[in-house]
Scaffold this motif. Structure first.
Motif, short mmCIF file in Angstrom:
data_model
loop_
_atom_site.label_atom_id
_atom_site.label_comp_id
_atom_site.label_asym_id
_atom_site.label_seq_id
_atom_site.Cartn_x
_atom_site.Cartn_y
_atom_site.Cartn_z
N TYR A 82 0.84 -1.19 0.00
CA TYR A 82 0.00 0.00 0.00
C TYR A 82 0.88 1.24 0.00
CZ TYR A 82 -3.66 -3.24 1.40
OH TYR A 82 -4.54 -4.29 1.44
N GLU A 83 0.38 2.30 -0.64
CA GLU A 83 1.01 3.61 -0.56
C GLU A 83 -0.02 4.58 -0.03
OE1 GLU A 83 2.80 4.91 -4.20
OE2 GLU A 83 4.16 3.19 -4.27
N ILE A 84 0.40 5.40 0.92
CA ILE A 84 -0.52 6.33 1.57
C ILE A 84 0.12 7.70 1.67
CG2 ILE A 84 -1.77 6.85 3.71
CD1 ILE A 84 -0.75 3.37 3.30
N ASP A 85 -0.65 8.73 1.40
CA ASP A 85 -0.27 10.11 1.65
C ASP A 85 -1.22 10.63 2.72
OD1 ASP A 85 1.76 10.25 -0.34
OD2 ASP A 85 0.24 10.59 -1.86
N ALA A 86 -0.68 11.32 3.72
CA ALA A 86 -1.51 11.85 4.80
C ALA A 86 -1.02 13.24 5.17
CB ALA A 86 -1.45 10.94 6.02
N ALA A 87 -1.94 14.04 5.72
CA ALA A 87 -1.61 15.39 6.18
C ALA A 87 -2.29 15.61 7.52
CB ALA A 87 -2.09 16.42 5.16
N CYS A 88 -1.57 16.27 8.44
CA CYS A 88 -2.11 16.53 9.78
C CYS A 88 -1.90 18.00 10.13
CB CYS A 88 -1.38 15.69 10.83
SG CYS A 88 -1.48 13.92 10.57
N GLN A 89 -2.81 18.52 10.91
CA GLN A 89 -2.71 19.88 11.44
C GLN A 89 -3.02 19.80 12.92
OE1 GLN A 89 -1.92 22.72 9.48
NE2 GLN A 89 -1.68 23.72 11.46
N MET A 90 -2.06 20.14 13.79
CA MET A 90 -2.26 20.10 15.23
C MET A 90 -1.81 21.44 15.79
SD MET A 90 -0.76 16.27 15.73
CE MET A 90 -0.04 16.11 14.09
N GLY A 91 -2.75 22.35 15.97
CA GLY A 91 -2.40 23.70 16.40
C GLY A 91 -1.58 24.37 15.31
N GLN A 92 -0.42 24.90 15.67
CA GLN A 92 0.44 25.54 14.68
C GLN A 92 1.28 24.51 13.92
OE1 GLN A 92 2.89 28.54 16.45
NE2 GLN A 92 1.19 29.98 16.66
N MET A 93 1.36 23.29 14.42
CA MET A 93 2.18 22.27 13.79
C MET A 93 1.41 21.59 12.66
SD MET A 93 4.16 19.01 15.47
CE MET A 93 2.77 17.89 15.54
N SER A 94 2.07 21.44 11.52
CA SER A 94 1.47 20.70 10.41
C SER A 94 2.49 19.68 9.92
CB SER A 94 1.07 21.65 9.28
OG SER A 94 2.22 22.30 8.75
N SER A 95 1.98 18.58 9.39
CA SER A 95 2.87 17.55 8.87
C SER A 95 2.26 16.89 7.66
CB SER A 95 3.18 16.50 9.95
OG SER A 95 2.01 15.79 10.30
N SER A 116 7.42 15.40 6.68
CA SER A 116 7.87 16.78 6.80
C SER A 116 6.97 17.43 7.85
CB SER A 116 7.73 17.50 5.46
OG SER A 116 8.09 18.86 5.59
N VAL A 117 7.61 18.01 8.89
CA VAL A 117 6.87 18.63 9.97
C VAL A 117 7.27 20.10 10.06
CG1 VAL A 117 6.43 18.63 12.47
CG2 VAL A 117 6.77 16.47 11.26
N VAL A 118 6.27 20.98 10.10
CA VAL A 118 6.49 22.40 10.32
C VAL A 118 5.95 22.70 11.71
CG1 VAL A 118 5.96 24.74 9.56
CG2 VAL A 118 6.34 22.94 7.86
N MET A 119 6.85 23.09 12.62
CA MET A 119 6.46 23.32 14.02
C MET A 119 5.58 24.56 14.17
SD MET A 119 7.63 20.70 15.40
CE MET A 119 7.37 21.04 17.11
N ALA A 120 5.86 25.60 13.41
CA ALA A 120 5.07 26.83 13.46
C ALA A 120 5.21 27.54 12.12
CB ALA A 120 5.53 27.74 14.60
N GLN A 121 4.17 28.25 11.75
CA GLN A 121 4.18 28.96 10.47
C GLN A 121 5.43 29.85 10.37
OE1 GLN A 121 0.64 31.23 9.76
NE2 GLN A 121 1.04 31.36 7.59
N GLY A 122 6.07 29.80 9.22
CA GLY A 122 7.27 30.60 9.00
C GLY A 122 8.57 29.88 9.34
N GLN A 123 8.47 28.75 10.05
CA GLN A 123 9.67 27.99 10.37
C GLN A 123 9.95 26.98 9.26
OE1 GLN A 123 9.35 26.19 14.23
NE2 GLN A 123 9.63 28.13 15.30
N PRO A 124 11.22 26.62 9.07
CA PRO A 124 11.53 25.63 8.03
C PRO A 124 11.03 24.24 8.45
CG PRO A 124 13.50 26.17 9.27
CD PRO A 124 12.41 27.11 9.74
N PRO A 125 10.67 23.41 7.49
CA PRO A 125 10.20 22.07 7.83
C PRO A 125 11.35 21.18 8.32
CG PRO A 125 10.32 22.34 5.45
CD PRO A 125 10.63 23.67 6.06
N VAL A 126 11.00 20.25 9.18
CA VAL A 126 11.93 19.21 9.62
C VAL A 126 11.53 17.96 8.85
CG1 VAL A 126 12.73 17.80 11.55
CG2 VAL A 126 12.16 20.22 11.92
#
Length: 164
Positions: A82-95, A116-126
């Motif tokens: 299986y191949e899966i793409d998912a997206a999450c939004q938890m407060g300011q954090m998105s992944s 790829s996780v962005v801890m807060a808007q404007g920060q680079p993704p991890v």
């Protein structure tokens, strides 16, 4: 930071069974599963065990969805799994995560996740790559209840929505 990335990766893996599409992942065999998590952001492999039955497998996947903050954007059965793409939004954090899952779901499952996780808007993704190798190790022990998650330090965490 490492723990947040790990939890996000594991959450994405666990959430994959909640297909909003025609395809669905098979359920894991009931019993005790041991998952070894390795990844680019982890200093060492993490080993987590979980006692599951059909109900707690579904509950674990639901809980990992973060209260409806995650969604699958694609779930596709392939010749290899299986191949899966998912997206999450938890407060300011998105992944976002792309997972490739293979195995028979009765004795073993392997998931390779690029996230790829962005801890807060404007920060680079991890960005990270994570591999989860899960294997069925047998029936749950007499003192274990479906939903018990045994953390690397031995602490037992109950899956939300289960009872003692």
């Amino acid at each position: 930071m490492t723990r947040i990335v790990l939890l996000s990766s594991v959450a994405c893996v666990m959430s994959l069974g909640l297909a909003a599409h025609a395809e669905e992942l098979p359920k894991r065999k009931a019993g005790l599963w041991e998952s070894t998590v390795t990844g680019s952001t982890l200093p060492a492999p993490q080993v987590i065990k979980q006692c599951i039955d059909d109900k707690t497998d579904s509950l674990a996947q639901s809980a990992a969805m973060g209260g409806g903050n995650c969604k699958q954007t694609r779930l596709e059965k392939t010749s290899a799994g299986y191949e899966i793409d998912a997206a999450c939004q938890m407060g300011q954090m998105s992944s976002t995560a792309k997972s490739v899952i293979s195995g028979d779901f009765s004795s073993k499952i392997t998931a390779k996740i690029s996230s790829s996780v962005v801890m807060a808007q404007g920060q680079p993704p991890v960005t990270s790559t994570t591999t989860v190798e899960a294997k069925y190790v047998g029936p749950c022990a007499a003192d274990q209840k479906p939903g018990d998650i045994i953390m690397p330090d031995g602490k037992v965490v109950r899956t939300p929505g289960t009872t003692k």
